[in-house]
Design an enzyme around this catalytic site. Structure first.
Site, PDB file in Angstrom:
ATOM      1  CD  GLN A 133      35.490  29.137 -18.416  1.00  0.00           C
ATOM      2  OE1 GLN A 133      35.329  28.013 -17.983  1.00  0.00           O
ATOM      3  NE2 GLN A 133      34.598  30.101 -18.239  1.00  0.00           N
ATOM      4  CG  HIS A 166      29.421  25.547 -21.128  1.00  0.00           C
ATOM      5  ND1 HIS A 166      28.499  26.559 -21.334  1.00  0.00           N
ATOM      6  CD2 HIS A 166      30.544  26.162 -20.678  1.00  0.00           C
ATOM      7  CE1 HIS A 166      29.060  27.717 -21.030  1.00  0.00           C
ATOM      8  NE2 HIS A 166      30.291  27.508 -20.621  1.00  0.00           N
ATOM      9  CD  GLU A 167      32.683  24.377 -18.015  1.00  0.00           C
ATOM     10  OE1 GLU A 167      33.714  24.973 -18.378  1.00  0.00           O
ATOM     11  OE2 GLU A 167      31.671  24.977 -17.600  1.00  0.00           O
ATOM     12  CG  HIS A 188      35.064  26.973 -21.991  1.00  0.00           C
ATOM     13  ND1 HIS A 188      35.112  28.259 -22.486  1.00  0.00           N
ATOM     14  CD2 HIS A 188      34.027  26.948 -21.119  1.00  0.00           C
ATOM     15  CE1 HIS A 188      34.137  28.974 -21.932  1.00  0.00           C
ATOM     16  NE2 HIS A 188      33.454  28.208 -21.094  1.00  0.00           N
ATOM     17  N   GLY A 214      30.807  25.126 -13.475  1.00  0.00           N
ATOM     18  CA  GLY A 214      31.883  24.501 -14.224  1.00  0.00           C
ATOM     19  C   GLY A 214      32.931  25.528 -14.600  1.00  0.00           C
ATOM     20  CB  CYS A 270      29.941  31.281 -20.034  1.00  0.00           C
ATOM     21  SG  CYS A 270      31.692  30.892 -20.136  1.00  0.00           S
ATOM     22  CG  LEU A 271      31.917  31.276 -14.044  1.00  0.00           C
ATOM     23  CD1 LEU A 271      32.880  30.472 -13.180  1.00  0.00           C
ATOM     24  CD2 LEU A 271      31.054  32.191 -13.190  1.00  0.00           C
TER      25      LEU A 271
END
Ligand code: NI
Length: 167
Positions: free
Chosen positions: A51, A133-134, A137, A46, A91-92
């Site tokens: 991000q 999670h997304e 963000h 994701g 997480c990226l």
């Protein structure tokens, strides 16, 4: 298409709250394609526009094992949620850090697709975790904020050290 640079925690830009997308134009379609390419390349399951330093409500997700179930969600909103699951998340924007976070087991999310049509996704398990999670963000939240203060300090120190080594 192009790969987009991903902001790394604790970059303050990760705290920005994303604005709703009013019009789905070529810029949004290109952003969605580039975000999907960046997510698959990373690889991740994701990615939120936040991000990649674009503060608009757009996320891409592919939580399938076959990596062929791309979801592009514009203006996603959680309509309902229930249950509890504890899942190890990464997480990226927080490379190399994985820890357990409690999330709703089941969510229903309303969003607009790239054609401008209203959609809902009813999700459990990993997809439900990924959606939460997304969407976090887009509200300026990173998963490590769900962890203890002590763990957050350790993670900040570890990432600062990595940044010094690679700088
Ligand atoms: Ni993330």
């Amino acid at each position: 298409m192009s790969l987009l640079p991903i902001l790394r925690f604790p970059d303050p830009r990760l705290k920005k709250v994303a604005a709703p997308i009013e019009r789905i134009d070529d810029r949004i379609r290109r952003l969605a394609r580039d975000m999907a390419e960046t997510m698959y390349e990373a690889p991740g399951i994701g990615l939120a526009a936040t991000q990649v330093d674009v503060h608009q409500r757009l996320i891409v997700i592919d939580a399938s094992e076959t990596r062929d179930q791309l979801l592009t969600l514009i203006n996603p909103e959680i309509l309902s949620q229930d249950g509890l699951q504890i899942c190890e998340e990464g997480c990226l924007s927080v490379p190399g850090i994985y820890d357990k976070v409690g999330r709703a087991e089941h969510v229903v999310v309303r969003y607009t697709d790239l054609e401008g049509a209203a959609q809902t996704v009813d999700a459990v398990g990993l997809l439900a975790v990924c959606l939460q999670h997304e969407i976090d963000h887009l509200q300026g939240h990173v998963f490590v904020e769900h962890l203890s203060q002590l763990k957050q300090v350790r993670i900040r120190n570890k990432l600062a050290k990595q940044a010094r080594i690679t700088a």
